[in-house]
Write a protein that holds these residues in place. Structure first.
Motif, PDB file in Angstrom:
ATOM      1  N   LEU A   1       0.846  -1.199   0.000  1.00  0.00           N
ATOM      2  CA  LEU A   1       0.000   0.000   0.000  1.00  0.00           C
ATOM      3  C   LEU A   1       0.876   1.243   0.000  1.00  0.00           C
ATOM      4  N   PRO A   2       0.452   2.290  -0.681  1.00  0.00           N
ATOM      5  CA  PRO A   2       1.216   3.551  -0.651  1.00  0.00           C
ATOM      6  C   PRO A   2       1.058   4.227   0.690  1.00  0.00           C
ATOM      7  N   PRO A   3       1.986   5.092   1.040  1.00  0.00           N
ATOM      8  CA  PRO A   3       1.854   5.815   2.315  1.00  0.00           C
ATOM      9  C   PRO A   3       0.582   6.665   2.320  1.00  0.00           C
ATOM     10  N   GLY A   4      -0.117   6.662   3.434  1.00  0.00           N
ATOM     11  CA  GLY A   4      -1.345   7.448   3.548  1.00  0.00           C
ATOM     12  C   GLY A   4      -2.496   6.887   2.746  1.00  0.00           C
ATOM     13  N   ALA A   5      -2.537   5.586   2.558  1.00  0.00           N
ATOM     14  CA  ALA A   5      -3.622   4.980   1.776  1.00  0.00           C
ATOM     15  C   ALA A   5      -4.954   5.174   2.501  1.00  0.00           C
ATOM     16  N   THR A   6      -5.990   5.456   1.751  1.00  0.00           N
ATOM     17  CA  THR A   6      -7.316   5.683   2.312  1.00  0.00           C
ATOM     18  C   THR A   6      -8.017   4.356   2.558  1.00  0.00           C
ATOM     19  N   GLU A   7      -9.184   4.439   3.246  1.00  0.00           N
ATOM     20  CA  GLU A   7      -9.962   3.243   3.513  1.00  0.00           C
ATOM     21  C   GLU A   7     -10.450   2.595   2.220  1.00  0.00           C
ATOM     22  N   SER A   8     -10.824   3.408   1.229  1.00  0.00           N
ATOM     23  CA  SER A   8     -11.299   2.849  -0.040  1.00  0.00           C
ATOM     24  C   SER A   8     -10.194   2.076  -0.753  1.00  0.00           C
ATOM     25  N   GLN A   9      -8.973   2.619  -0.728  1.00  0.00           N
ATOM     26  CA  GLN A   9      -7.857   1.907  -1.341  1.00  0.00           C
ATOM     27  C   GLN A   9      -7.562   0.591  -0.617  1.00  0.00           C
ATOM     28  N   CYS A  10      -7.683   0.614   0.686  1.00  0.00           N
ATOM     29  CA  CYS A  10      -7.456  -0.622   1.437  1.00  0.00           C
ATOM     30  C   CYS A  10      -8.542  -1.656   1.131  1.00  0.00           C
ATOM     31  N   LEU A  11      -9.805  -1.200   0.983  1.00  0.00           N
ATOM     32  CA  LEU A  11     -10.880  -2.135   0.652  1.00  0.00           C
ATOM     33  C   LEU A  11     -10.663  -2.753  -0.728  1.00  0.00           C
ATOM     34  N   ARG A  12     -10.265  -1.945  -1.702  1.00  0.00           N
ATOM     35  CA  ARG A  12     -10.010  -2.499  -3.035  1.00  0.00           C
ATOM     36  C   ARG A  12      -8.840  -3.493  -3.007  1.00  0.00           C
ATOM     37  N   ALA A  13      -7.833  -3.190  -2.191  1.00  0.00           N
ATOM     38  CA  ALA A  13      -6.696  -4.118  -2.102  1.00  0.00           C
ATOM     39  C   ALA A  13      -7.084  -5.407  -1.387  1.00  0.00           C
ATOM     40  N   SER A  14      -8.067  -5.323  -0.458  1.00  0.00           N
ATOM     41  CA  SER A  14      -8.449  -6.522   0.289  1.00  0.00           C
ATOM     42  C   SER A  14      -9.165  -7.549  -0.586  1.00  0.00           C
ATOM     43  N   ARG A  15      -9.635  -7.150  -1.766  1.00  0.00           N
ATOM     44  CA  ARG A  15     -10.303  -8.113  -2.641  1.00  0.00           C
ATOM     45  C   ARG A  15      -9.345  -9.180  -3.190  1.00  0.00           C
ATOM     46  N   ARG A  16      -8.082  -8.952  -3.029  1.00  0.00           N
ATOM     47  CA  ARG A  16      -7.097  -9.930  -3.521  1.00  0.00           C
ATOM     48  C   ARG A  16      -6.844 -11.036  -2.511  1.00  0.00           C
ATOM     49  N   MET A  17      -7.371 -10.919  -1.308  1.00  0.00           N
ATOM     50  CA  MET A  17      -7.188 -11.993  -0.342  1.00  0.00           C
ATOM     51  C   MET A  17      -7.963 -13.217  -0.815  1.00  0.00           C
ATOM     52  N   PRO A  18      -7.393 -14.381  -0.718  1.00  0.00           N
ATOM     53  CA  PRO A  18      -8.035 -15.577  -1.286  1.00  0.00           C
ATOM     54  C   PRO A  18      -9.270 -16.032  -0.534  1.00  0.00           C
ATOM     55  N   GLU A  19      -9.368 -15.801   0.772  1.00  0.00           N
ATOM     56  CA  GLU A  19     -10.466 -16.328   1.558  1.00  0.00           C
ATOM     57  C   GLU A  19     -11.554 -15.248   1.723  1.00  0.00           C
ATOM     58  N   GLU A  20     -12.793 -15.689   1.576  1.00  0.00           N
ATOM     59  CA  GLU A  20     -13.925 -14.782   1.713  1.00  0.00           C
ATOM     60  C   GLU A  20     -14.082 -14.304   3.151  1.00  0.00           C
ATOM     61  N   ALA A  21     -13.773 -15.182   4.122  1.00  0.00           N
ATOM     62  CA  ALA A  21     -13.902 -14.788   5.530  1.00  0.00           C
ATOM     63  C   ALA A  21     -12.970 -13.633   5.862  1.00  0.00           C
ATOM     64  N   ASP A  22     -11.732 -13.665   5.306  1.00  0.00           N
ATOM     65  CA  ASP A  22     -10.795 -12.561   5.555  1.00  0.00           C
ATOM     66  C   ASP A  22     -11.315 -11.260   4.957  1.00  0.00           C
ATOM     67  N   ARG A  23     -11.877 -11.345   3.753  1.00  0.00           N
ATOM     68  CA  ARG A  23     -12.379 -10.111   3.114  1.00  0.00           C
ATOM     69  C   ARG A  23     -13.553  -9.520   3.887  1.00  0.00           C
ATOM     70  N   SER A  24     -14.465 -10.369   4.354  1.00  0.00           N
ATOM     71  CA  SER A  24     -15.621  -9.874   5.111  1.00  0.00           C
ATOM     72  C   SER A  24     -15.195  -9.276   6.446  1.00  0.00           C
ATOM     73  N   LEU A  25     -14.252  -9.920   7.132  1.00  0.00           N
ATOM     74  CA  LEU A  25     -13.805  -9.398   8.418  1.00  0.00           C
ATOM     75  C   LEU A  25     -13.077  -8.074   8.253  1.00  0.00           C
ATOM     76  N   PHE A  26     -12.282  -7.940   7.208  1.00  0.00           N
ATOM     77  CA  PHE A  26     -11.586  -6.670   7.007  1.00  0.00           C
ATOM     78  C   PHE A  26     -12.581  -5.551   6.676  1.00  0.00           C
ATOM     79  N   ALA A  27     -13.588  -5.865   5.870  1.00  0.00           N
ATOM     80  CA  ALA A  27     -14.613  -4.842   5.571  1.00  0.00           C
ATOM     81  C   ALA A  27     -15.344  -4.426   6.842  1.00  0.00           C
ATOM     82  N   ARG A  28     -15.546  -5.385   7.772  1.00  0.00           N
ATOM     83  CA  ARG A  28     -16.227  -5.059   9.024  1.00  0.00           C
ATOM     84  C   ARG A  28     -15.400  -4.111   9.873  1.00  0.00           C
ATOM     85  N   ILE A  29     -14.093  -4.373  10.042  1.00  0.00           N
ATOM     86  CA  ILE A  29     -13.276  -3.494  10.869  1.00  0.00           C
ATOM     87  C   ILE A  29     -13.126  -2.115  10.232  1.00  0.00           C
ATOM     88  N   VAL A  30     -13.109  -2.065   8.897  1.00  0.00           N
ATOM     89  CA  VAL A  30     -13.034  -0.751   8.236  1.00  0.00           C
ATOM     90  C   VAL A  30     -14.309   0.047   8.509  1.00  0.00           C
TER      91      VAL A  30
END
Length: 544
Positions: free
Chosen positions: A482-511
């Protein structure tokens, strides 16, 4: 035109009322208007846009559809002009009638008159009156003389409605875009419009414009037709003509009764006219003959009591000497002398002077009685005014009490008016804001450290720590930097590359929880926070 068959009430309306009547007519005949419009508009739209797709000139397709809008006005005008007479045509009748109805006066509105803002008002003159070209020009000037401003305003308002509908339809597309991706979607849409717009987007814009024009065009034509009817009513007094025609119909229904009444009354009038000359001499003789039991004066007095003669004005021609005495130049000097002697007779105008003596005591007594009677009358007249007098006294007493209260309380309110009074001031409590920042370095046990911060009364710092640790875990599992100072939207788009659906849902919840706490001030409950920290620790395998 049989104006007596109109099923709308013709009266002197204002231009605004007339346009409202036109929109009501369009709603009344909605099915008969929009079905022919769809039968004609859909094939025309498909043909024009197919040609534009083939040539890649969608702007020309939009321009051609805009240029052919008078065709839609023509269809709506045909239906409404028949519907106001109670003869609403069917859709297929409307389509068949377009082959031969009013083309001689219509071509101008597909040519040099296409840019006229008065089309809705002048189109009925060309299509409905059926006159020659020279007469149509005069009729247009007469119809347009006092309604041109409202016709132009109607065109502007309908055009504005079409633009608003198109913009609203485009905005509806972005309502289905998630809020997190809205800014990126706007930027992508703007880049697509400004750089190279694909054919499907151009076709979609043309669909929106065609839908808006098809929806607004019947109301535009209906309002213009109602303005035309209102101008005809003002110029030719159609409402007065309809009233006279209805009066004629009522009189025709009552004519047999009138003839029968005339037949019955006419013989009675003839009989009365025949009896009058025979009775007149007898009546004159009775009036002229004196009563044998009384004098001439008594007979005249009785006659005056029985029948009072009407007064004759002085300037009446029948009250002149020529008519009274007869002859061209009668001598009335003797008559005037006889009249003068009659007025001088003491029996006609008797006058006398009577003198009586009265003592002064009696005169003073009568004057006192008269004064006492006048005072009693004044008291009687004054009696009903007593409640008003009491109310007046009460009001003056209330005013005096109010003035007294103001004088007593003057030491307090005078100082307040001058601004020198002591005022109690409360010091506002200082607002303490906690500066929350996302930590740069994540501790080895972020869940335990976040629970400590929550217990210390720093919930936002605890959530910031959980969010920062989740971002590091997401970067490792998604294998992204991630670039320095990445926003929440950039982090959410990057989280789509995680292979497991449970990880993606949990990260969206904490965001989401972090955004609610950081930007909306909505903190989770203690149990919810503890459950979230435990889930993150187990899912991302943080050290306890």
């Amino acid at each position: 035109m049989r104006i007596d068959q109109l099923n709308v009430m013709l009266r002197a309306r204002s231009e605004w009322e007339a346009m409202e009547l036109g929109t009501a007519l369009a709603r009344r005949h909605a099915r008969a208007i929009w079905l022919p419009l769809l039968y004609v508009g859909l094939p025309l739209f498909a043909a024009v846009n197919a040609l534009a797709w083939w040539t890649d000139r969608f702007f020309l397709a939009w321009l051609l559809m805009w240029w052919l809008k008078p065709v839609a006005d023509r269809i709506a005008l045909y239906v409404i002009s028949r519907g106001v007479f109670g003869d609403e045509p069917r859709p297929w009748q409307t389509l068949r009638a377009q082959r031969h109805w009013g083309w001689s006066g219509f071509w101008g509105y597909l040519g040099w008159r296409r840019f006229s803002p008065f089309r809705s008002l002048l189109l009925p003159v060309n299509l409905l009156e059926g006159s020659d070209a020279g007469h149509r020009s005069q009729r247009r000037r007469a119809i347009l003389s006092s309604a041109f401003s409202h016709a132009a305003l109607l065109t502007t308002v309908c055009l504005t409605f079409e633009v608003v509908i198109v913009v609203g339809l485009i905005a509806c597309i972005f309502m289905f875009v998630p809020f997190d991706l809205l800014s990126d979607s706007w930027r992508a849409a703007w880049a697509m419009v400004t750089e190279l717009m694909p054919p499907w987007a151009k076709l979609g814009v043309n669909v929106f414009f065609w839908f808006a024009a098809t929806l607004i065009s019947p109301f535009y034509a209906g309002a213009g037709f109602a303005l035309y009817l209102n101008r005809r009513t003002e110029m030719e007094a159609w409402d007065v003509e309809i009233a006279f025609r209805r009066l004629r119909e009522r009189l025709q229904l009552a004519a047999p009764l009138l003839v029968l009444a005339l037949v019955l009354v006419w013989p009675m009038g003839l009989l009365h006219a025949q009896e009058t000359p025979e009775e007149t001499p007898q009546r004159a003789a009775q009036c002229a003959a004196p009563d044998s039991h009384g004098s001439d004066d008594e007979a005249y007095e009785e006659e005056d009591e029985d029948e009072e003669e009407p007064s004759v004005p002085a300037d009446d021609p029948s009250n002149t000497a020529d008519v009274i005495f007869g002859g061209p130049k009668p001598d009335t000097a003797g008559f005037r002398q006889a009249v003068q002697r009659a007025y001088e007779d003491p029996l006609i105008t008797p006058t006398r002077e009577v003198t009586t003596w009265q003592s002064k005591k009696d005169a003073d007594k009568e004057e006192k009685e008269k004064d006492s009677k006048d005072r009693g009358d004044r008291r009687e007249r004054k009696g009903p005014q007593l409640p008003a007098q009491i109310a007046e006294w009460l009001l003056w007493g209330l005013v005096g009490a109010l003035v007294l209260v103001l004088l007593i309380t003057s030491p307090w309110w005078i100082r307040w008016l001058r601004g020198s009074g002591a005022r109690r001031t409360q010091k506002a409590a200082a607002v303490v804001e906690e500066a929350v920042s996302i930590p740069d370095v994540v501790p080895p046990d972020p869940a335990a450290r976040a629970r400590d911060l929550w217990q210390q009364g720093r919930p936002r710092a605890a959530l910031a720590l959980l969010y920062r640790a989740s971002v590091d875990s997401m970067s490792e599992r998604a294998d992204v930097v991630l670039p320095p100072g990445a926003t929440e939207s950039q982090c959410l788009r990057a989280s789509r590359r995680m292979p497991e659906e449970a990880d993606r849902s949990l990260f969206a919840r904490i965001v989401r929880v972090w955004q609610y706490a950081a930007y909306a001030g909505r903190l989770p409950e203690a149990d919810e926070f503890d459950e979230l920290a435990t889930t993150l620790q187990q899912q991302f395998r943080w050290r306890a």
